[in-house]
Every structure is written in C-alpha cells, then in structure tokens.
Design a protein around this motif. Structure first.
Motif, PDB file in Angstrom:
ATOM      1  N   GLU A   1       0.833  -1.203   0.000  1.00  0.00           N
ATOM      2  CA  GLU A   1       0.000   0.000   0.000  1.00  0.00           C
ATOM      3  C   GLU A   1       0.869   1.255   0.000  1.00  0.00           C
ATOM      4  N   ALA A   2       1.908   1.270   0.827  1.00  0.00           N
ATOM      5  CA  ALA A   2       2.781   2.432   0.926  1.00  0.00           C
ATOM      6  C   ALA A   2       3.517   2.679  -0.387  1.00  0.00           C
ATOM      7  N   GLU A   3       3.966   1.605  -1.024  1.00  0.00           N
ATOM      8  CA  GLU A   3       4.698   1.749  -2.289  1.00  0.00           C
ATOM      9  C   GLU A   3       3.772   2.256  -3.394  1.00  0.00           C
ATOM     10  N   ALA A   4       2.551   1.722  -3.456  1.00  0.00           N
ATOM     11  CA  ALA A   4       1.589   2.192  -4.462  1.00  0.00           C
ATOM     12  C   ALA A   4       1.201   3.643  -4.211  1.00  0.00           C
ATOM     13  N   MET A   5       1.061   4.018  -2.943  1.00  0.00           N
ATOM     14  CA  MET A   5       0.745   5.409  -2.596  1.00  0.00           C
ATOM     15  C   MET A   5       1.877   6.334  -3.037  1.00  0.00           C
ATOM     16  N   ALA A   6       3.107   5.866  -2.905  1.00  0.00           N
ATOM     17  CA  ALA A   6       4.260   6.673  -3.313  1.00  0.00           C
ATOM     18  C   ALA A   6       4.247   6.918  -4.820  1.00  0.00           C
ATOM     19  N   VAL A   7       3.876   5.894  -5.603  1.00  0.00           N
ATOM     20  CA  VAL A   7       3.803   6.068  -7.059  1.00  0.00           C
ATOM     21  C   VAL A   7       2.666   7.014  -7.418  1.00  0.00           C
ATOM     22  N   LEU A   8       1.524   6.852  -6.758  1.00  0.00           N
ATOM     23  CA  LEU A   8       0.377   7.750  -7.001  1.00  0.00           C
ATOM     24  C   LEU A   8       0.734   9.202  -6.702  1.00  0.00           C
ATOM     25  N   ALA A   9       1.503   9.395  -5.640  1.00  0.00           N
ATOM     26  CA  ALA A   9       1.902  10.756  -5.267  1.00  0.00           C
ATOM     27  C   ALA A   9       2.719  11.417  -6.366  1.00  0.00           C
ATOM     28  N   LEU A  10       3.466  10.624  -7.122  1.00  0.00           N
ATOM     29  CA  LEU A  10       4.289  11.150  -8.208  1.00  0.00           C
ATOM     30  C   LEU A  10       3.502  11.303  -9.501  1.00  0.00           C
ATOM     31  N   VAL A  11       2.634  10.352  -9.791  1.00  0.00           N
ATOM     32  CA  VAL A  11       1.903  10.349 -11.064  1.00  0.00           C
ATOM     33  C   VAL A  11       0.656  11.229 -11.014  1.00  0.00           C
ATOM     34  N   GLY A  12       0.031  11.317  -9.842  1.00  0.00           N
ATOM     35  CA  GLY A  12      -1.163  12.143  -9.691  1.00  0.00           C
ATOM     36  C   GLY A  12      -2.443  11.389  -9.986  1.00  0.00           C
ATOM     37  N   LEU A  13      -3.554  12.100  -9.872  1.00  0.00           N
ATOM     38  CA  LEU A  13      -4.872  11.520 -10.090  1.00  0.00           C
ATOM     39  C   LEU A  13      -5.643  12.331 -11.128  1.00  0.00           C
ATOM     40  N   GLY A  14      -6.397  11.637 -11.939  1.00  0.00           N
ATOM     41  CA  GLY A  14      -7.337  12.301 -12.820  1.00  0.00           C
ATOM     42  C   GLY A  14      -8.684  12.419 -12.122  1.00  0.00           C
TER      43      GLY A  14
ATOM     44  N   GLY B   1       1.505   9.821  12.688  1.00  0.00           N
ATOM     45  CA  GLY B   1       2.826  10.110  13.237  1.00  0.00           C
ATOM     46  C   GLY B   1       3.872   9.103  12.822  1.00  0.00           C
ATOM     47  N   GLY B   2       3.614   8.406  11.711  1.00  0.00           N
ATOM     48  CA  GLY B   2       4.560   7.417  11.217  1.00  0.00           C
ATOM     49  C   GLY B   2       5.677   8.062  10.420  1.00  0.00           C
ATOM     50  N   PRO B   3       6.335   7.284   9.539  1.00  0.00           N
ATOM     51  CA  PRO B   3       7.440   7.820   8.735  1.00  0.00           C
ATOM     52  C   PRO B   3       7.008   9.052   7.941  1.00  0.00           C
ATOM     53  N   LEU B   4       7.875  10.043   7.876  1.00  0.00           N
ATOM     54  CA  LEU B   4       7.546  11.290   7.183  1.00  0.00           C
ATOM     55  C   LEU B   4       7.202  11.036   5.719  1.00  0.00           C
ATOM     56  N   GLU B   5       7.956  10.168   5.054  1.00  0.00           N
ATOM     57  CA  GLU B   5       7.709   9.921   3.635  1.00  0.00           C
ATOM     58  C   GLU B   5       6.300   9.399   3.399  1.00  0.00           C
ATOM     59  N   ALA B   6       5.830   8.492   4.245  1.00  0.00           N
ATOM     60  CA  ALA B   6       4.479   7.947   4.087  1.00  0.00           C
ATOM     61  C   ALA B   6       3.432   9.041   4.263  1.00  0.00           C
ATOM     62  N   ARG B   7       3.657   9.932   5.237  1.00  0.00           N
ATOM     63  CA  ARG B   7       2.701  11.023   5.461  1.00  0.00           C
ATOM     64  C   ARG B   7       2.708  12.020   4.308  1.00  0.00           C
ATOM     65  N   VAL B   8       3.886  12.277   3.777  1.00  0.00           N
ATOM     66  CA  VAL B   8       3.985  13.202   2.643  1.00  0.00           C
ATOM     67  C   VAL B   8       3.280  12.623   1.417  1.00  0.00           C
ATOM     68  N   ASN B   9       3.464  11.340   1.160  1.00  0.00           N
ATOM     69  CA  ASN B   9       2.810  10.707   0.013  1.00  0.00           C
ATOM     70  C   ASN B   9       1.294  10.737   0.161  1.00  0.00           C
ATOM     71  N   ALA B  10       0.808  10.469   1.373  1.00  0.00           N
ATOM     72  CA  ALA B  10      -0.639  10.540   1.613  1.00  0.00           C
ATOM     73  C   ALA B  10      -1.142  11.971   1.407  1.00  0.00           C
ATOM     74  N   GLY B  11      -0.364  12.953   1.873  1.00  0.00           N
ATOM     75  CA  GLY B  11      -0.741  14.357   1.673  1.00  0.00           C
ATOM     76  C   GLY B  11      -0.784  14.730   0.209  1.00  0.00           C
ATOM     77  N   ALA B  12       0.175  14.223  -0.575  1.00  0.00           N
ATOM     78  CA  ALA B  12       0.194  14.500  -2.010  1.00  0.00           C
ATOM     79  C   ALA B  12      -1.024  13.897  -2.702  1.00  0.00           C
TER      80      ALA B  12
END
Length: 410
Positions: A161-174, A198-209
C-alpha cells in the motif's frame, strides 16, 4: 560559451557553419533530441512539444494537420549530429549528450500487471522519479486506477500500500481516480489515518500528495468531504509546519501548503481550517517567504482571513501585527501580489496603527506599481481599495500622497 546565447549563433559567430538539416525548423538551433512527427518532418523534441502544448495541431513546416502527437526519435540524425560535433571539437563544439528516452509504455503496462509485487511497484516508482516524460507516459487511466486499487486494497500488505501510494503521489490523479478515492469513506479514512498516525515522514507526505491531487481534481463537495475527514486537515497542517532536519522536510512543507490550499477552495473547509490551526501555520510560512509555494500559501491565507477568527490567527501565526503587515507588503512585489493585497486589506482594515505600519513598510509604492503595471483587473481593484484604506495613514507631506499618480489610482 555563454549559456544565454543560442549555441548555433555562437558557432556561426565563431565561423563554424551548422548544416541547415541539423537545425530545428522551429528554433533554428542545433537539434539535441531530433524527433519525427506524423508528416515526416523532424524537429527538436523540446521545440515541437512546446508548439503542441500551446494548442497548435498542425506541422510547423507543412501546415498539414498532425494525424497524432507521437514523436518518434530520429536516432540516425542524432548520431550524425553527434559525429559532426566530435569532428568540430577543436573549434569549440561540444558533443550533445544522448537524450534519455521516455519509459516504454509496454514496460509500464507490464509492471502494472505485476502491481501486487514489491519489485514491480518499486520499478514504477523509480521510473516516475526519473523524469516528467516518464510520468506523462504513466499517467493513463488504467495505470492510475490500478495504483488506486493497490494503495487502498484491504488485501494488500502495508508495504505494498505504501509503495503504491508513493507512485500515485508522483503520477497524480485524474478526475475519475479522484472520484474513486473520495467517493469511498474507507479510502478517505485511510488517508486521514496515514496523515495523522505520526509514522514515517515519507508515508505522510505521500498521503498528503494524494489528498492534494484528489482535492485538485474534484469539485467543492468532494473537497469538503476530504476536509471533514478525521486526521486529514490536522495531518496537512503538521506537514506545513514540518521542522525535521531530513531530506524530505522541504517537500513535506510544500505538500502541506498545496494540500491546505486545495481544501480551502471549498468554503465549507475554511472554518475547519482556521479552528485546526491552518491559518496560523500558513501565515508563518508566508512570513518565512512562502517555503517554495508563495502563491498557494497567500491565496489560502487571503481566503482564511475572511473567516471568523481567521484574521487574528493569521496575525498571530506571522508573529504579530507588524510582522504580518511587513510579510504581506514584501509579498506584493512577487507573483502572489493580488493575494497579498487581499490579505492585507483584512489584516489592517480595522486598525489605524497597522495601516500606518503598512505605509512605513512601503505598501504605497508597491500598490501604485500594481495599479499602473500589468496586473489583472481583479488585482488592480484590490490595490485601489487598499490605497483608499491607507490614504489617511500617509503623512500629509508625503510626496506620493499628493502625486497625480496617487490621485489617479482612484
């Protein structure tokens, strides 16, 4: 050779004649990445992409309609250009590097088909990080829909889930994928949980993106649903205020600002944002220079100033009335001048002391530049309104207050 002078012009000046068929018909520059379009003509990739991006649908040379917008690399011509550069090295000609080609769509589709494996998702993430061209190839409905399913699948492991979220954060959503996220409560709740955990910063940033992408591609109702979800607003504020001494801290702040701006486009979210502390957080970043997102930060601050309690929160967040005024006056010299002027109206509107402070900080000259310059009509109206508001605060012997330009600003 100076970077600001076209290479072909430098070579011509130095007595090196660039063959005409090595020059792009659009820019007349030596081609670095020659590509062939459907009409058979060859152009430098950057030039033809810019031509199409501005709305043109014909071939610049033949004026014939482009059957499609596929640009095929002309490897033979590129090698000839590189050989010519090497042959003229003694005359100051540098060999053009071999351009990195965009990701192969077939490779992307193959990796997406294997999406429920970590190696495939990590390869997709590496491709997305590599270049804008790769992200454009990956930004298809099918790819993004598959990534959404993996990122929010109850059957996926947390790592997947975290890895897919990271890719989505880069590619974006239509629009369609945004609806698939916002339209399901459990998916919105998942974003809020990751952001607020309050987990890893990268995971929170990807979710925010992903929140920012979903809000940007959605309407007001969907934005309101995202803003009301537990943990979302608070998580974005935490990113906006991130002070971690790590590689991803600057990105965290940018994502926080962008996410709050997107959510505050919906009126329903503005009171929530003020109550949660977003106005103070954004004002703090504005006072510090905008943290890479000055326009969005100021646009959100302007909106939140109009909400009950928003003006006071902005003043407090910027470090007090004088500091808030100074920050907004400084911002009127940049691209976000309109929003800075709108926020300044709210901040100084009920305070004669702060109006005087705005004048001392140089607001009048900035406002006159806005009125006389190439700003939008809306920006000029805000500047004129603020000039009227500040007129009484200007010293009676001030040269600007008595000038024709000042009087004509009304």
């Amino acid at each position: 050779m100076p970077g600001s002078v076209p290479l072909a012009l430098c070579l011509d000046t130095a007595g090196v004649q660039v063959p005409w068929y090595f020059r792009c018909p659009i820019s007349l520059e030596l081609m670095r990445d020659p590509v062939t379009v459907s009409t058979g003509q060859t152009y430098d990739r950057a030039s033809i992409e810019s031509w199409v991006a501005t709305g043109n649908t014909t071939c610049p040379v033949t004026r014939a309609p482009l059957a499609d917008f596929t640009f095929i690399p002309n490897h033979t011509l590129r090698r000839l250009i590189q050989d010519w550069c090497v042959a003229h090295r003694s005359m100051g000609v540098e060999r053009i590097p071999t351009p990195k080609q965009p990701a192969d769509p077939d490779l992307v589709r193959s990796l997406v088909a294997q999406g429920h494996t970590l190696p495939a998702l990590r390869r997709l993430r590496a491709l997305a990080r590599e270049s804008d061209k790769n992200r454009l190839v990956m930004a298809t409905r099918e790819t993004r829909a598959a990534l959404v399913d993996i990122a929010f699948s109850s059957g996926s492991t947390e790592e997947l889930e975290a890895e897919a979220m990271a890719v989505l954060a880069l590619v974006g959503l239509g629009e369609a994928e945004a609806a698939e996220v916002v339209g399901r409560e459990e998916r919105v709740a998942r974003l809020g949980k990751v952001l607020a955990a309050g987990g890893p910063l990268e995971a929170r940033v990807n979710a925010g993106a992903v929140v920012e992408a979903a809000a940007s591609a959605s309407g007001a109702e969907a934005r309101a649903a995202l803003g009301a979800a537990e943990g979302v607003m608070e998580g974005l504020i935490a990113l906006c205020l991130c002070e971690e001494k790590s590689h991803g801290a600057a990105r965290a702040v940018r994502v926080g600002i962008r996410g709050l701006f997107a959510l505050c486009l919906a009126k329903e979210n503005r009171a929530r944002a003020v109550s949660a502390g977003a106005a103070a957080a954004l004002a703090r970043r504005v006072a510090e220079g905008g943290a890479g997102e000055p326009e969005r930060a100021l646009a959100a601050v302007e909106r939140l100033c109009r909400v009950e309690g928003g003006r006071d929160a902005v003043v407090a967040g910027a470090g007090g009335g004088a500091a808030a005024v100074s920050a907004l006056v400084r911002a009127m010299s940049g691209r976000a001048a309109e929003h800075a002027a709108g926020a300044l109206v709210a901040v100084v509107g009920g305070s004669e002391a702060l109006q005087v402070e705005a004048v001392r900080a140089g607001a009048m000259s900035q406002l006159l530049l806005m009125v006389q310059g190439g700003c939008s009509e809306r920006a000029k109206r805000k500047a004129q309104h603020l000039l009227k508001l500040l007129r009484n605060a200007w010293p009676t012997n001030g040269c600007i207050a008595n000038s024709d330009d000042f009087l004509q600003a009304y």
